[in-house]
Scaffold this motif. Structure first.
Motif, PDB file in Angstrom:
ATOM      1  N   ALA A  88       2.109  12.892   7.149  1.00 30.81           N
ATOM      2  CA  ALA A  88       0.515  12.570   7.552  1.00 30.81           C
ATOM      3  C   ALA A  88       0.452  10.987   7.282  1.00 30.81           C
ATOM      4  O   ALA A  88      -0.244  10.462   7.730  1.00 30.81           O
ATOM      5  N   SER A  89       1.200  10.262   6.158  1.00 31.56           N
ATOM      6  CA  SER A  89       1.064   9.069   5.838  1.00 31.56           C
ATOM      7  C   SER A  89       1.879   8.301   6.786  1.00 31.56           C
ATOM      8  O   SER A  89       1.404   7.091   7.130  1.00 31.56           O
ATOM      9  N   ARG A  90       2.847   8.599   7.401  1.00 32.94           N
ATOM     10  CA  ARG A  90       3.494   7.701   8.504  1.00 32.94           C
ATOM     11  C   ARG A  90       2.627   7.805   9.825  1.00 32.94           C
ATOM     12  O   ARG A  90       2.547   6.772  10.532  1.00 32.94           O
ATOM     13  N   ALA A 141      -0.267   5.212   8.773  1.00 33.51           N
ATOM     14  CA  ALA A 141       0.280   3.921   8.809  1.00 33.51           C
ATOM     15  C   ALA A 141       0.372   3.308  10.279  1.00 33.51           C
ATOM     16  O   ALA A 141       0.400   2.160  10.669  1.00 33.51           O
ATOM     17  N   GLY A 142       0.608   4.307  11.344  1.00 37.31           N
ATOM     18  CA  GLY A 142       0.620   4.033  12.784  1.00 37.31           C
ATOM     19  C   GLY A 142      -0.595   3.031  13.004  1.00 37.31           C
ATOM     20  O   GLY A 142      -0.852   2.464  14.165  1.00 37.31           O
ATOM     21  N   PHE A 143      -1.693   3.330  12.454  1.00 40.08           N
ATOM     22  CA  PHE A 143      -3.149   2.429  12.731  1.00 40.08           C
ATOM     23  C   PHE A 143      -3.195   1.428  12.094  1.00 40.08           C
ATOM     24  O   PHE A 143      -4.379   0.639  12.266  1.00 40.08           O
ATOM     25  N   ILE A 144      -2.321   1.002  11.403  1.00 39.02           N
ATOM     26  CA  ILE A 144      -2.263  -0.431  10.562  1.00 39.02           C
ATOM     27  C   ILE A 144      -1.575  -1.334  11.367  1.00 39.02           C
ATOM     28  O   ILE A 144      -0.249  -1.234  11.506  1.00 39.02           O
ATOM     29  N   PRO A 145      -2.104  -2.267  12.039  1.00 34.66           N
ATOM     30  CA  PRO A 145      -1.363  -3.094  13.197  1.00 34.66           C
ATOM     31  C   PRO A 145      -0.174  -3.685  12.749  1.00 34.66           C
ATOM     32  O   PRO A 145       0.851  -3.678  13.593  1.00 34.66           O
ATOM     33  N   ILE A 147       1.777  -6.167   6.017  1.00 34.13           N
ATOM     34  CA  ILE A 147       1.495  -5.284   4.994  1.00 34.13           C
ATOM     35  C   ILE A 147       2.723  -4.425   4.697  1.00 34.13           C
ATOM     36  O   ILE A 147       2.827  -3.413   5.532  1.00 34.13           O
ATOM     37  N   ASP A 148       3.201  -4.390   3.411  1.00 34.10           N
ATOM     38  CA  ASP A 148       4.241  -3.241   3.203  1.00 34.10           C
ATOM     39  C   ASP A 148       3.554  -2.092   2.827  1.00 34.10           C
ATOM     40  O   ASP A 148       2.712  -1.922   2.200  1.00 34.10           O
ATOM     41  N   VAL A 149       4.134  -0.880   3.682  1.00 32.03           N
ATOM     42  CA  VAL A 149       3.535   0.291   3.287  1.00 32.03           C
ATOM     43  C   VAL A 149       4.422   1.314   3.195  1.00 32.03           C
ATOM     44  O   VAL A 149       5.448   1.567   3.698  1.00 32.03           O
ATOM     45  N   VAL A 150       4.152   2.229   2.010  1.00 35.19           N
ATOM     46  CA  VAL A 150       5.094   3.179   1.655  1.00 35.19           C
ATOM     47  C   VAL A 150       4.699   4.597   2.222  1.00 35.19           C
ATOM     48  O   VAL A 150       3.497   4.880   1.936  1.00 35.19           O
ATOM     49  N   LEU A 184       0.836  -0.989   0.056  1.00 38.79           N
ATOM     50  CA  LEU A 184       0.135   0.094  -0.044  1.00 38.79           C
ATOM     51  C   LEU A 184       0.801   1.228  -0.015  1.00 38.79           C
ATOM     52  O   LEU A 184       1.561   1.295   0.696  1.00 38.79           O
ATOM     53  N   GLN A 185       0.628   2.330  -0.719  1.00 33.84           N
ATOM     54  CA  GLN A 185       1.230   3.531  -0.640  1.00 33.84           C
ATOM     55  C   GLN A 185       0.396   4.491  -0.211  1.00 33.84           C
ATOM     56  O   GLN A 185      -1.013   4.641  -0.688  1.00 33.84           O
ATOM     57  N   LEU A 186       0.689   5.306   0.896  1.00 34.59           N
ATOM     58  CA  LEU A 186      -0.130   6.180   1.278  1.00 34.59           C
ATOM     59  C   LEU A 186       0.586   7.798   0.866  1.00 34.59           C
ATOM     60  O   LEU A 186       1.325   7.732   0.550  1.00 34.59           O
ATOM     61  N   GLY A 187      -0.644   8.656   1.275  1.00 33.25           N
ATOM     62  CA  GLY A 187      -0.279  10.238   0.786  1.00 33.25           C
ATOM     63  C   GLY A 187      -0.186  10.372  -0.525  1.00 33.25           C
ATOM     64  O   GLY A 187      -1.011   9.893  -1.313  1.00 33.25           O
ATOM     65  N   PRO A 188       0.465  11.378  -0.857  1.00 35.95           N
ATOM     66  CA  PRO A 188       0.840  11.530  -2.547  1.00 35.95           C
ATOM     67  C   PRO A 188       0.959  10.350  -3.408  1.00 35.95           C
ATOM     68  O   PRO A 188       1.741   9.655  -3.015  1.00 35.95           O
ATOM     69  N   SER A 189       0.285  10.421  -4.282  1.00 38.32           N
ATOM     70  CA  SER A 189       0.466   9.463  -5.453  1.00 38.32           C
ATOM     71  C   SER A 189      -0.181   8.156  -4.887  1.00 38.32           C
ATOM     72  O   SER A 189       0.088   7.104  -5.509  1.00 38.32           O
ATOM     73  N   GLY A 190      -0.752   8.078  -3.848  1.00 41.25           N
ATOM     74  CA  GLY A 190      -1.512   6.944  -3.124  1.00 41.25           C
ATOM     75  C   GLY A 190      -2.522   7.192  -2.572  1.00 41.25           C
ATOM     76  O   GLY A 190      -3.445   8.049  -3.001  1.00 41.25           O
ATOM     77  N   LEU A 191      -3.004   6.447  -1.414  1.00 40.45           N
ATOM     78  CA  LEU A 191      -4.105   6.170  -0.822  1.00 40.45           C
ATOM     79  C   LEU A 191      -4.500   7.450  -0.077  1.00 40.45           C
ATOM     80  O   LEU A 191      -3.306   7.740   1.053  1.00 40.45           O
ATOM     81  N   ARG A 192      -5.237   8.437  -0.058  1.00 40.99           N
ATOM     82  CA  ARG A 192      -5.378   9.968   0.575  1.00 40.99           C
ATOM     83  C   ARG A 192      -5.622   9.595   2.016  1.00 40.99           C
ATOM     84  O   ARG A 192      -6.425   8.799   2.556  1.00 40.99           O
ATOM     85  N   VAL A 193      -4.962  10.269   2.936  1.00 41.07           N
ATOM     86  CA  VAL A 193      -5.224  10.091   4.248  1.00 41.07           C
ATOM     87  C   VAL A 193      -5.606  11.639   4.997  1.00 41.07           C
ATOM     88  O   VAL A 193      -5.211  12.467   4.266  1.00 41.07           O
TER      89      VAL A 193
END
Length: 403
Positions: free
Chosen positions: A376-378, A381-385, A368-371, A327-336
């Motif tokens: 904001a994305s870091r 990611a703290g809420f993903i166990p 799960i691998d998270v970029v 999963l990629q969060l933040g810019p260019s990924g899933l918006r948080v």
């Protein structure tokens, strides 16, 4: 017996003492300890109290001790249960605040920093956060608090007693930070195997402590077949009833609201005890005993039906999204949601709990691998166990595998 890591001598006491009771948590202990040591608030000590484990738990703790002087270990000569184990840790704790983290759970990297800020804002002696339940069987994650609790709120003694029995969320499962000066010599009731956290906080509230809850799910609560709080037993419920009876006798005359709260809880515990006796009779193939209980407590039939339906639901594949691997969060990924600094927190503003629950549900309790390319994305990611954070990649970014 207590053993410590290298260079443990420090002039000042830590801000937070973390007590972690361990009994054969095995590899689950690793992410639990890492989440404590990875806090943005570094001024902590971690006291792992081992309850005579027979697995490799102690060896894992000793590895952490060699790498980090904030970790210490207390070994019990024999298994005594979670309350006695935690009491050993409380006796050794030096911090201004006391936190309890279970050996199979995980906490958000900013948990202590934000809870202490909430305590400073409110002047509370006890501060807690929402629980995000994640399940090893792939069931959807869930939150403890209801949707109506969306900003910082205070908890009265009467609310604490009735919580979970009056249609509200069962607050007794919360894992609060407690001001050490308020805790004093108070300790867990070692006769309780379940409900010891509820009992300790109740005695603090009766002594005049104030409590607030920040409904952000910074505590990630693992549910698995070995969890002792997974379901109550006849013995557990009987002990809880005995504990409440002894407490009300010690208190003597009660105010009408307090007496009503205790009476409602007593009635619900009695109903729960009757239900567990019914389940035990059915499992033990004692039809006469089961029919006798149903005759005396007709409402148990409805509860038994609900339990059967829930069991069938949990026995099939969990509905909804399938877990993703990357999963990629933040810019260019899933918006948080945007990142809010602790200093800029608006304590009256609604918290984006649903967003964190939905995000955590993508992992479903699996690694799960998270970029995470930004703050904001870091934070998200703290809420993903079981998130494994990765640095941003220059090639085509990882896509969220969400349909």
């Amino acid at each position: 017996m207590r053993s410590t890591g290298p260079q443990t001598a420090r002039a000042a006491a830590p801000l937070v003492s973390v007590v972690m009771a361990n009994y054969q948590a095995g590899d689950k202990l690793v992410p639990a300890i890492e989440s404590v040591l990875g806090q943005t608030l570094a001024d902590i000590e971690l006291i792992v109290c081992d309850d005579a484990s027979g697995d490799h738990s102690v060896a894992l703790v000793e590895q952490f001790m060699r790498a980090d002087p904030r970790v210490s270990l207390i070994k019990a000569p024999a298994n005594g249960g979670p309350a006695r184990c935690r009491n050993r840790g409380l006796a050794a704790a030096r911090g201004q605040w006391i936190a309890v983290v279970d050996a199979d759970d995980i906490i958000h990297p900013e948990r202590f920093e934000r809870l202490l800020a909430a305590a400073a804002h409110s002047g509370a002696d006890i501060v807690a956060d929402d629980l995000l339940h994640f399940y090893e069987d792939g069931s959807p994650v869930s939150l403890l608090l209801g949707a109506e609790q969306d900003s910082l709120f205070a908890v009265t003694t009467e609310q604490w007693i009735g919580a979970g029995f009056d249609g509200s969320a069962p607050l007794g499962y919360l894992k609060p930070l407690i001001r050490a000066d308020m805790l004093g010599a108070l300790r867990y009731d070692e006769s309780l195997r379940i409900g010891e956290d509820f009992d300790l906080v109740l005695r603090l509230l009766l002594a005049g402590a104030t409590m607030v809850v920040l409904p952000e799910p910074y505590y990630l609560y693992r549910r698995h077949s070995g969890s002792i709080s997974h379901r109550l037993s006849v013995t557990d419920l009987a002990a809880m009833l005995d504990s409440q009876h002894a407490m009300t006798l010690r208190l003597g005359a009660l105010s009408p609201p307090l007496a009503a709260a205790f009476a409602a809880r007593h009635a619900q515990l009695q109903h729960g005890l009757a239900f567990e006796r019914l389940v035990a009779a059915i499992k033990g193939r004692k039809p006469a005993q089961a029919l006798s209980l149903l005759a005396r407590h007709p409402r148990l039939a409805l509860r038994l039906g609900r339990a059967f339906i829930e069991g069938r639901r949990r026995s099939v594949a969990a509905p909804g999204l399938s877990p993703v691997n990357a999963l990629q969060l933040g810019p260019s990924g899933l918006r948080v949601p945007d990142y809010v600094r602790v200093a800029d927190m608006d304590w009256a503003a609604p918290r984006p709990r649903q967003a964190w629950r939905d995000l955590a549900d993508l992992g479903r309790g699996h690694p799960i691998d998270v970029v995470c390319p930004d703050k904001a994305s870091r934070y998200a990611a703290g809420f993903i166990p079981l998130a494994r954070l990765r640095e941003p990649v220059s090639r085509a970014h990882l896509r969220a595998e969400v349909s």
